[in-house]
Design a protein around this motif. Structure first.
Motif, PDB file in Angstrom:
ATOM      1  N   PHE A  39       4.080  -4.922  11.743  1.00  0.00           N
ATOM      2  CA  PHE A  39       3.947  -3.478  11.546  1.00  0.00           C
ATOM      3  C   PHE A  39       2.751  -3.145  10.659  1.00  0.00           C
ATOM      4  CE2 PHE A  39       4.884   0.283   8.923  1.00  0.00           C
ATOM      5  CZ  PHE A  39       4.989   1.251   9.915  1.00  0.00           C
ATOM      6  N   CYS A  40       2.660  -3.777   9.503  1.00  0.00           N
ATOM      7  CA  CYS A  40       1.592  -3.464   8.538  1.00  0.00           C
ATOM      8  C   CYS A  40       0.215  -3.788   9.099  1.00  0.00           C
ATOM      9  CB  CYS A  40       1.829  -4.223   7.238  1.00  0.00           C
ATOM     10  SG  CYS A  40       3.277  -3.675   6.322  1.00  0.00           S
ATOM     11  N   ASN A  41       0.077  -4.950   9.737  1.00  0.00           N
ATOM     12  CA  ASN A  41      -1.228  -5.338  10.266  1.00  0.00           C
ATOM     13  C   ASN A  41      -1.638  -4.496  11.461  1.00  0.00           C
ATOM     14  OD1 ASN A  41      -2.421  -7.919   8.861  1.00  0.00           O
ATOM     15  ND2 ASN A  41      -0.234  -8.272   8.965  1.00  0.00           N
ATOM     16  N   LEU A  42      -0.681  -4.135  12.320  1.00  0.00           N
ATOM     17  CA  LEU A  42      -1.005  -3.280  13.463  1.00  0.00           C
ATOM     18  C   LEU A  42      -1.403  -1.878  13.002  1.00  0.00           C
ATOM     19  CD1 LEU A  42       1.712  -4.317  16.082  1.00  0.00           C
ATOM     20  CD2 LEU A  42      -0.757  -4.702  16.222  1.00  0.00           C
ATOM     21  N   ILE A  43      -0.728  -1.369  11.961  1.00  0.00           N
ATOM     22  CA  ILE A  43      -1.098  -0.062  11.407  1.00  0.00           C
ATOM     23  C   ILE A  43      -2.530  -0.095  10.884  1.00  0.00           C
ATOM     24  CG2 ILE A  43      -0.712   1.485   9.443  1.00  0.00           C
ATOM     25  CD1 ILE A  43       1.182   2.055  11.670  1.00  0.00           C
ATOM     26  N   LEU A  44      -2.881  -1.175  10.178  1.00  0.00           N
ATOM     27  CA  LEU A  44      -4.233  -1.297   9.637  1.00  0.00           C
ATOM     28  C   LEU A  44      -5.268  -1.385  10.755  1.00  0.00           C
ATOM     29  CD1 LEU A  44      -6.033  -1.553   7.174  1.00  0.00           C
ATOM     30  CD2 LEU A  44      -5.574  -4.005   7.130  1.00  0.00           C
ATOM     31  N   ILE A  45      -4.962  -2.162  11.791  1.00  0.00           N
ATOM     32  CA  ILE A  45      -5.883  -2.300  12.930  1.00  0.00           C
ATOM     33  C   ILE A  45      -6.093  -0.962  13.630  1.00  0.00           C
ATOM     34  CG2 ILE A  45      -6.159  -3.312  15.231  1.00  0.00           C
ATOM     35  CD1 ILE A  45      -4.744  -5.814  14.155  1.00  0.00           C
ATOM     36  N   LEU A  46      -4.990  -0.266  13.951  1.00  0.00           N
ATOM     37  CA  LEU A  46      -5.083   1.003  14.664  1.00  0.00           C
ATOM     38  C   LEU A  46      -5.786   2.064  13.829  1.00  0.00           C
ATOM     39  CD1 LEU A  46      -1.546   1.129  16.333  1.00  0.00           C
ATOM     40  CD2 LEU A  46      -3.733   0.694  17.442  1.00  0.00           C
ATOM     41  N   THR A  47      -5.546   2.052  12.513  1.00  0.00           N
ATOM     42  CA  THR A  47      -6.195   3.030  11.641  1.00  0.00           C
ATOM     43  C   THR A  47      -7.708   2.881  11.677  1.00  0.00           C
ATOM     44  OG1 THR A  47      -4.267   3.058  10.165  1.00  0.00           O
ATOM     45  CG2 THR A  47      -6.347   3.893   9.282  1.00  0.00           C
ATOM     46  N   ILE A 288      -2.407  -4.337   0.412  1.00  0.00           N
ATOM     47  CA  ILE A 288      -3.456  -4.201  -0.597  1.00  0.00           C
ATOM     48  C   ILE A 288      -4.624  -3.376  -0.064  1.00  0.00           C
ATOM     49  CG2 ILE A 288      -5.245  -5.465  -1.843  1.00  0.00           C
ATOM     50  CD1 ILE A 288      -3.246  -7.647  -2.400  1.00  0.00           C
ATOM     51  N   TYR A 289      -5.136  -3.740   1.121  1.00  0.00           N
ATOM     52  CA  TYR A 289      -6.313  -3.045   1.644  1.00  0.00           C
ATOM     53  C   TYR A 289      -5.959  -1.666   2.189  1.00  0.00           C
ATOM     54  CZ  TYR A 289      -9.008  -7.279   1.032  1.00  0.00           C
ATOM     55  OH  TYR A 289      -9.645  -8.355   0.483  1.00  0.00           O
ATOM     56  N   GLY A 290      -4.701  -1.491   2.610  1.00  0.00           N
ATOM     57  CA  GLY A 290      -4.284  -0.182   3.100  1.00  0.00           C
ATOM     58  C   GLY A 290      -4.010   0.813   1.989  1.00  0.00           C
ATOM     59  N   LEU A 291      -3.428   0.341   0.880  1.00  0.00           N
ATOM     60  CA  LEU A 291      -3.059   1.234  -0.215  1.00  0.00           C
ATOM     61  C   LEU A 291      -4.150   1.367  -1.265  1.00  0.00           C
ATOM     62  CD1 LEU A 291       0.687   0.188  -0.773  1.00  0.00           C
ATOM     63  CD2 LEU A 291      -0.195   2.143   0.510  1.00  0.00           C
ATOM     64  N   LYS A 292      -4.902   0.285  -1.492  1.00  0.00           N
ATOM     65  CA  LYS A 292      -5.923   0.306  -2.535  1.00  0.00           C
ATOM     66  C   LYS A 292      -7.244   0.904  -2.050  1.00  0.00           C
ATOM     67  CE  LYS A 292      -5.570  -1.344  -6.133  1.00  0.00           C
ATOM     68  NZ  LYS A 292      -5.180  -0.763  -7.422  1.00  0.00           N
ATOM     69  N   THR A 293      -7.456   0.933  -0.733  1.00  0.00           N
ATOM     70  CA  THR A 293      -8.687   1.513  -0.194  1.00  0.00           C
ATOM     71  C   THR A 293      -8.422   2.975   0.140  1.00  0.00           C
ATOM     72  OG1 THR A 293      -9.256  -0.642   0.750  1.00  0.00           O
ATOM     73  CG2 THR A 293     -10.487   1.265   1.541  1.00  0.00           C
ATOM     74  N   LYS A 294      -9.042   3.875  -0.598  1.00  0.00           N
ATOM     75  CA  LYS A 294      -8.738   5.306  -0.485  1.00  0.00           C
ATOM     76  C   LYS A 294      -8.954   5.834   0.927  1.00  0.00           C
ATOM     77  CE  LYS A 294      -9.812   9.793  -2.584  1.00  0.00           C
ATOM     78  NZ  LYS A 294      -9.952  10.495  -1.295  1.00  0.00           N
ATOM     79  N   GLU A 295     -10.069   5.460   1.556  1.00  0.00           N
ATOM     80  CA  GLU A 295     -10.382   5.979   2.893  1.00  0.00           C
ATOM     81  C   GLU A 295      -9.301   5.586   3.899  1.00  0.00           C
ATOM     82  OE1 GLU A 295     -12.362   4.387   0.944  1.00  0.00           O
ATOM     83  OE2 GLU A 295     -14.065   5.704   0.507  1.00  0.00           O
ATOM     84  N   ILE A 296      -8.864   4.342   3.852  1.00  0.00           N
ATOM     85  CA  ILE A 296      -7.825   3.874   4.779  1.00  0.00           C
ATOM     86  C   ILE A 296      -6.490   4.514   4.435  1.00  0.00           C
ATOM     87  CG2 ILE A 296      -6.529   1.853   5.566  1.00  0.00           C
ATOM     88  CD1 ILE A 296      -9.024   0.197   5.225  1.00  0.00           C
ATOM     89  N   ARG A 297      -6.166   4.580   3.139  1.00  0.00           N
ATOM     90  CA  ARG A 297      -4.894   5.174   2.708  1.00  0.00           C
ATOM     91  C   ARG A 297      -4.783   6.624   3.156  1.00  0.00           C
ATOM     92  NH1 ARG A 297      -5.438   4.458  -2.380  1.00  0.00           N
ATOM     93  NH2 ARG A 297      -6.068   6.569  -2.971  1.00  0.00           N
ATOM     94  N   ASP A 298      -5.867   7.388   3.016  1.00  0.00           N
ATOM     95  CA  ASP A 298      -5.844   8.801   3.419  1.00  0.00           C
ATOM     96  C   ASP A 298      -5.608   8.943   4.916  1.00  0.00           C
ATOM     97  OD1 ASP A 298      -6.289   9.475   0.813  1.00  0.00           O
ATOM     98  OD2 ASP A 298      -8.437   9.884   1.057  1.00  0.00           O
ATOM     99  N   LYS A 299      -6.239   8.095   5.719  1.00  0.00           N
ATOM    100  CA  LYS A 299      -6.066   8.168   7.172  1.00  0.00           C
ATOM    101  C   LYS A 299      -4.640   7.817   7.587  1.00  0.00           C
ATOM    102  CE  LYS A 299     -10.294   9.331   8.125  1.00  0.00           C
ATOM    103  NZ  LYS A 299     -10.596  10.679   8.670  1.00  0.00           N
ATOM    104  N   ILE A 300      -4.052   6.814   6.922  1.00  0.00           N
ATOM    105  CA  ILE A 300      -2.669   6.438   7.236  1.00  0.00           C
ATOM    106  C   ILE A 300      -1.713   7.562   6.859  1.00  0.00           C
ATOM    107  CG2 ILE A 300      -0.800   4.836   6.659  1.00  0.00           C
ATOM    108  CD1 ILE A 300      -2.896   2.651   6.307  1.00  0.00           C
TER     109      ILE A 300
END
Length: 309
Positions: A39-47, A288-300
């Motif tokens: 789930f987490c890795n697919l969310i990061l990939i799709l984002t 870590i990269y999804g929550l700590k990276t602002k640009e990715i976190r905002d998109k999610i």
């Protein structure tokens, strides 16, 4: 001795020797862990894929990390879940070799992808004015291509050397199949394989650690020279996160390699550490990269808000 080499293509994998009361909770925990990783890795990939604003060099390189994590964790968990239910049992030699191949691709890929990300951060922080000129899409594609081709080449040669050797054993005592485990099935001189394996590990560690050490020293130097406190804090936070992920991977991988050479080490502890190498990084990296990276976190967050609304 010829009859010894006439070995079946079916291997026997030893199970975990768990009691009947523990099997189902362990299987449930392993299944939930794998689903969480998926789930987490697919969310990061799709984002990253679906948002054009994230089609920047650092995110295009980062995209390879969850892809690699999914490959490694899937190679482990598919066989692991089967072994938990059946407490080991027969498995095809070709299946074992395939699992080992993708596991070694994952291990090499994780190291080299994190190294490529460190190089990108070095250019961004130490040479900000030249960043767009250096980190073009063509240059990023070259970096990604070199990373995967290096992994395929190093791992491919490793398994060509392995498959040329005759087998006379068919019992796998480890949790999963990898090169050292498959070498225990061989009844021939494995000196060449061991030397190449050590050279491969030494080469990857020398390149990765050398680049990361150089880039982080330069980044720290640039940060302490910078007069802007906000820029300094952001750079240090990004680098600290990246370094934490890299050190976790290095420690787990190093202990796994050493554990094969410690004969007195508990086999259950060796199995546990081996599995954690394919559980912790794939589970922690997207968080870590999804929550700590602002640009990715905002998109999610935007994506889930739209779905909820």
């Amino acid at each position: 001795m010829n009859h010894l080499y006439n070995v079946s293509n079916v291997l026997e994998m030893k199970g975990f020797n768990l009691s009947s009361e523990v099997v189902f909770p362990t299987f449930l925990f392993a299944t939930l862990s794998y689903l969480f990783i998926l789930f987490c890795n697919l969310i990061l990939i799709l984002t990253i894929v679906l948002n054009k604003s994230l089609h920047q060099p650092i995110y295009l390189i980062l995209l390879n990390l969850p892809i690699n994590d999914l490959m490694g964790s899937s190679a482990l968990f598919i066989q692991l879940l089967k072994n938990l239910l059946t407490d080991g049992g027969p498995t095809l030699y070709s299946t074992c070799v395939s699992q080992a191949f993708f596991i070694h691709i994952y291990a090499a890929g994780a190291v080299f992808i994190l190294t490529a990300m460190a190089y990108d951060r070095y250019i961004a922080i130490c040479c900000p004015l030249q960043y767009n000129a250096v980190m073009t899409h063509a240059h990023v594609i070259k970096i990604i291509t070199v990373v995967w081709l290096t992994c395929l080449l190093l791992t491919g040669i490793l398994f060509v050397l392995l498959l040329r050797l005759p087998r006379c054993r068919s019992v796998i005592s480890h949790t999963y199949c990898d090169n050292p485990t498959l070498l225990t099935l061989v009844c021939a001189n494995t000196t060449g394989n061991n030397i190449y394996g050590l050279i491969t590990v030494a080469f990857s560690q020398l390149v990765a650690n050398g680049i990361i050490l150089f880039t982080y020293l330069q980044i720290l130097r640039a940060c302490f020279r910078s007069k802007r406190s906000d820029t300094k804090a952001k750079a240090l936070q990004t680098c600290a996160t990246h370094l934490l992920v890299y050190l976790l991977l290095e420690c787990l991988g190093l202990f796994t390699i050493i554990s094969y050479r410690l004969k007195n080490l508990s086999p259950h502890f060796r199995k546990f550490i081996g599995v954690m190498t394919f559980v912790f990084p794939p589970a922690i990296n997207p968080v870590i990269y999804g929550l700590k990276t602002k640009e990715i976190r905002d998109k999610i967050v935007q994506f889930f808000r739209r779905k909820i609304n």
